[in-house]
Scaffold this active site. Structure first.
Site, PDB file in Angstrom:
ATOM      1  N   CYS A   1      -4.389   5.008  -2.197  1.00 29.14           N
ATOM      2  CA  CYS A   1      -4.770   4.352  -3.446  1.00 29.14           C
ATOM      3  C   CYS A   1      -4.615   5.345  -4.590  1.00 29.14           C
ATOM      4  O   CYS A   1      -5.238   6.408  -4.583  1.00 29.14           O
ATOM      5  CB  CYS A   1      -6.207   3.865  -3.374  1.00 29.14           C
ATOM      6  SG  CYS A   1      -6.754   3.164  -4.937  1.00 29.14           S
TER       7      CYS A   1
ATOM      8  N   ASP B   1       0.837  -1.200   0.000  1.00 29.67           N
ATOM      9  CA  ASP B   1       0.000   0.000   0.000  1.00 29.67           C
ATOM     10  C   ASP B   1       0.877   1.256   0.000  1.00 29.67           C
ATOM     11  O   ASP B   1       0.561   2.254  -0.650  1.00 29.67           O
ATOM     12  CB  ASP B   1      -0.924  -0.017   1.228  1.00 29.67           C
ATOM     13  CG  ASP B   1      -2.180   0.820   1.047  1.00 29.67           C
ATOM     14  OD1 ASP B   1      -2.139   1.786   0.272  1.00 29.67           O
ATOM     15  OD2 ASP B   1      -3.197   0.520   1.689  1.00 29.67           O
TER      16      ASP B   1
ATOM     17  N   HIS C   1      -7.055   3.912   7.143  1.00 33.29           N
ATOM     18  CA  HIS C   1      -6.166   5.006   6.731  1.00 33.29           C
ATOM     19  C   HIS C   1      -6.347   6.186   7.686  1.00 33.29           C
ATOM     20  O   HIS C   1      -7.389   6.328   8.320  1.00 33.29           O
ATOM     21  CB  HIS C   1      -6.473   5.418   5.288  1.00 33.29           C
ATOM     22  CG  HIS C   1      -5.861   4.503   4.273  1.00 33.29           C
ATOM     23  ND1 HIS C   1      -4.793   4.866   3.496  1.00 33.29           N
ATOM     24  CD2 HIS C   1      -6.151   3.221   3.932  1.00 33.29           C
ATOM     25  CE1 HIS C   1      -4.455   3.859   2.695  1.00 33.29           C
ATOM     26  NE2 HIS C   1      -5.265   2.838   2.938  1.00 33.29           N
TER      27      HIS C   1
HETATM   28  N1  COA Z   1      -0.557  -8.275 -13.858  1.00 32.75           N
HETATM   29  C1  COA Z   1       0.157  -8.156 -14.978  1.00 32.75           C
HETATM   30  N2  COA Z   1      -0.369  -7.887 -16.186  1.00 32.75           N
HETATM   31  C2  COA Z   1      -1.700  -7.736 -16.235  1.00 32.75           C
HETATM   32  C3  COA Z   1      -2.510  -7.853 -15.107  1.00 32.75           C
HETATM   33  C4  COA Z   1      -1.896  -8.123 -13.874  1.00 32.75           C
HETATM   34  N3  COA Z   1      -2.599  -8.215 -12.749  1.00 32.75           N
HETATM   35  N4  COA Z   1      -3.781  -7.645 -15.456  1.00 32.75           N
HETATM   36  C5  COA Z   1      -3.792  -7.413 -16.765  1.00 32.75           C
HETATM   37  N5  COA Z   1      -2.527  -7.466 -17.251  1.00 32.75           N
HETATM   38  C6  COA Z   1      -2.091  -7.203 -18.620  1.00 32.75           C
HETATM   39  C7  COA Z   1      -2.887  -7.979 -19.618  1.00 32.75           C
HETATM   40  O1  COA Z   1      -2.301  -9.247 -19.842  1.00 32.75           O
HETATM   41  C8  COA Z   1      -2.809  -7.082 -20.823  1.00 32.75           C
HETATM   42  O2  COA Z   1      -1.532  -7.200 -21.403  1.00 32.75           O
HETATM   43  P1  COA Z   1      -1.302  -7.019 -22.978  1.00 32.75           P
HETATM   44  O3  COA Z   1      -1.644  -5.588 -23.269  1.00 32.75           O
HETATM   45  O4  COA Z   1       0.152  -7.327 -23.153  1.00 32.75           O
HETATM   46  O5  COA Z   1      -2.235  -7.998 -23.601  1.00 32.75           O
HETATM   47  C9  COA Z   1      -2.877  -5.691 -20.233  1.00 32.75           C
HETATM   48  O6  COA Z   1      -2.360  -5.833 -18.902  1.00 32.75           O
HETATM   49  C10 COA Z   1      -4.277  -5.116 -20.196  1.00 32.75           C
HETATM   50  O7  COA Z   1      -5.152  -6.099 -19.614  1.00 32.75           O
HETATM   51  P2  COA Z   1      -6.656  -5.790 -19.183  1.00 32.75           P
HETATM   52  O8  COA Z   1      -7.261  -7.029 -18.663  1.00 32.75           O
HETATM   53  O9  COA Z   1      -7.354  -5.070 -20.322  1.00 32.75           O
HETATM   54  O10 COA Z   1      -6.448  -4.861 -17.957  1.00 32.75           O
HETATM   55  P3  COA Z   1      -6.903  -3.356 -17.792  1.00 32.75           P
HETATM   56  O11 COA Z   1      -6.000  -2.483 -18.583  1.00 32.75           O
HETATM   57  O12 COA Z   1      -8.379  -3.252 -17.971  1.00 32.75           O
HETATM   58  O13 COA Z   1      -6.563  -3.114 -16.257  1.00 32.75           O
HETATM   59  C11 COA Z   1      -6.450  -3.887 -14.004  1.00 32.75           C
HETATM   60  C12 COA Z   1      -7.284  -3.775 -15.249  1.00 32.75           C
HETATM   61  C13 COA Z   1      -7.287  -4.505 -12.917  1.00 32.75           C
HETATM   62  C14 COA Z   1      -5.272  -4.771 -14.285  1.00 32.75           C
HETATM   63  C15 COA Z   1      -5.966  -2.504 -13.601  1.00 32.75           C
HETATM   64  O14 COA Z   1      -7.049  -1.651 -13.509  1.00 32.75           O
HETATM   65  C16 COA Z   1      -5.188  -2.527 -12.296  1.00 32.75           C
HETATM   66  O15 COA Z   1      -4.086  -3.040 -12.193  1.00 32.75           O
HETATM   67  N6  COA Z   1      -5.701  -1.986 -11.240  1.00 32.75           N
HETATM   68  C17 COA Z   1      -4.990  -2.114  -9.977  1.00 32.75           C
HETATM   69  C18 COA Z   1      -5.337  -1.069  -9.121  1.00 32.75           C
HETATM   70  C19 COA Z   1      -4.592  -1.181  -7.821  1.00 32.75           C
HETATM   71  O16 COA Z   1      -3.706  -1.966  -7.575  1.00 32.75           O
HETATM   72  N7  COA Z   1      -5.013  -0.301  -6.953  1.00 32.75           N
HETATM   73  C20 COA Z   1      -4.448  -0.226  -5.696  1.00 32.75           C
HETATM   74  C21 COA Z   1      -5.049  -1.139  -4.717  1.00 32.75           C
HETATM   75  S1  COA Z   1      -6.352  -0.380  -3.826  1.00 32.75           S
HETATM   76 ZN    ZN Z   2      -5.098   1.031   1.744  1.00 33.13          ZN
END
Ligand code: COA
Ligand code: ZN
Length: 313
Positions: free
Chosen positions: A244, A16, A213
């Site tokens: 976040c 975090d 938090h």
């Molecule tokens: N780890 C690594 N690569 C990932 C992944 C992951 N968890 N999830 C998706 N990918 C890759 C896919 O394979 C794809 O790769 P490519 O372009 O080479 O084909 C690309 O990322 C896009 O994938 P997609 O499923 O369309 O993901 P997205 O762009 O819609 O993103 C999340 C969705 C969930 C991955 C993204 O919004 C995210 O990481 N959010 C995290 C937020 C976070 O951690 N917040 C803090 C915590 S509160």
């Molecule tokens: Zn948090």
């Protein structure tokens, strides 16, 4: 929880905290931090998240960080994942505990994981089914980390009925535990008592911990409120790092150093050596120079003649 502690503190700083810093903490510093935290007595550390490195470059070394943490005897190695891809990566890395971030508020859910809350529950089910297909010794505990439980910077108030519904849905999806997170620092003590009580009435012992938090300075007051309704697991972050990146205005977690001091002074054993804990700040400060570290006890010192509950046994 083992018999020799009363409260389990789960250090979430390496996840975090570092997901929100401008700089990338070099992998060696992350490893040093995790080792030092375990040596100070922390039993569980959320060491990273499995997210696309393009989106959150601070977590690009997640598998290497997990591999290091797994070499530390007795440490419960936790990680966070937002989706199926991330969960598969985390399980491949061998984490003991996997926390899924599942927002109760629709706007935060869409912004954070690009799924609606119900889609995130469907994804959790897919993840739990996948976990159950693995050999027994490769199956992590899966926690539904419900976020924006106490309010959302994008939507404002969050319905408590919706929190309960999402907690029940998480359990039905196969999650072993449900934790409640105040991602945005909106919670007040009365609300904490009420919401934890409602969720416990719905899912009983599957309710795990509180992730709070300190955005509005109510973090430790909220801990005391949660203690009053029987919560015994708390997430916190060294130096109060955290926030976040997809919840505008969200700032740091409750400060591990201050939390340990408060609990130990209240007679609750955490198993953590506060001097060793405070000494870790030097490693973190070196690893991300210029990043502000928070906390009162590190500045003021513990009280004269302080005997922590852990030392009393
Ligand atoms: N780890 C690594 N690569 C990932 C992944 C992951 N968890 N999830 C998706 N990918 C890759 C896919 O394979 C794809 O790769 P490519 O372009 O080479 O084909 C690309 O990322 C896009 O994938 P997609 O499923 O369309 O993901 P997205 O762009 O819609 O993103 C999340 C969705 C969930 C991955 C993204 O919004 C995210 O990481 N959010 C995290 C937020 C976070 O951690 N917040 C803090 C915590 S509160
Ligand atoms: Zn948090």
């Amino acid at each position: 929880m083992t018999q020799d502690i009363d409260i389990l503190i789960s250090e979430v700083g390496p996840r975090d905290g570092l997901q929100n810093t401008k700089q990338f903490m070099p992998t060696d510093y992350k490893k040093k931090w995790i080792s030092a935290a375990a040596a100070a007595g922390l039993r569980e550390i959320e060491v990273c998240s499995f997210v696309p490195p393009k989106l959150i470059p601070q977590m690009a070394d997640a598998p290497e960080v997990v591999a290091h943490a797994l070499t530390i005897p007795g440490l419960n190695v936790a990680a966070l994942a937002p989706n199926f891809t991330g969960a598969q990566r985390a399980m491949r890395a061998g984490v003991h505990k996997l926390t899924l971030t599942i927002s109760v508020s629709r706007e935060h859910s869409l912004s954070n994981v690009r799924m609606t809350p119900d889609e995130a529950i469907a994804s959790a089910k897919k993840i739990c089914d996948f976990r159950d297909s693995l050999p027994k010794d490769k199956r992590p505990i899966i926690e539904s980390g419900l976020s924006t439980v106490f309010g959302c910077t994008l939507e404002g108030a969050v319905s408590e009925d919706e929190v309960v519904r999402m907690a029940v849905a998480s359990v039905e999806a196969g999650c072993d535990e449900v934790g409640l997170a105040d991602t945005t620092g909106y919670a007040n003590p009365e609300q904490v008592r009420r919401v934890f009580t409602k969720v416990r009435a719905a899912i009983g012992g599957k309710l795990s911990g509180a992730h709070l938090h300190n955005t509005r300075g109510l973090g430790l007051a909220n801990v005391v409120a949660a203690l009053e309704v029987g919560v015994t697991t708390f997430d916190s972050s060294l130096g109060g790092l955290g926030g976040c990146p997809f919840a505008p205005g969200a700032t740091g977690n409750i400060v591990t150093e201050d939390l340990v001091f408060m609990l130990e002074a209240m007679g609750l054993r955490t198993g953590i050596d506060i001097d060793k804990l405070i000494a870790i700040r030097k490693i973190v400060a070196e690893g991300i120079p210029g990043e502000p570290l928070y906390g009162y006890v590190p500045d003021a010192g513990v009280t004269k003649g302080f005997v922590p509950a852990t030392a009393r046994g």
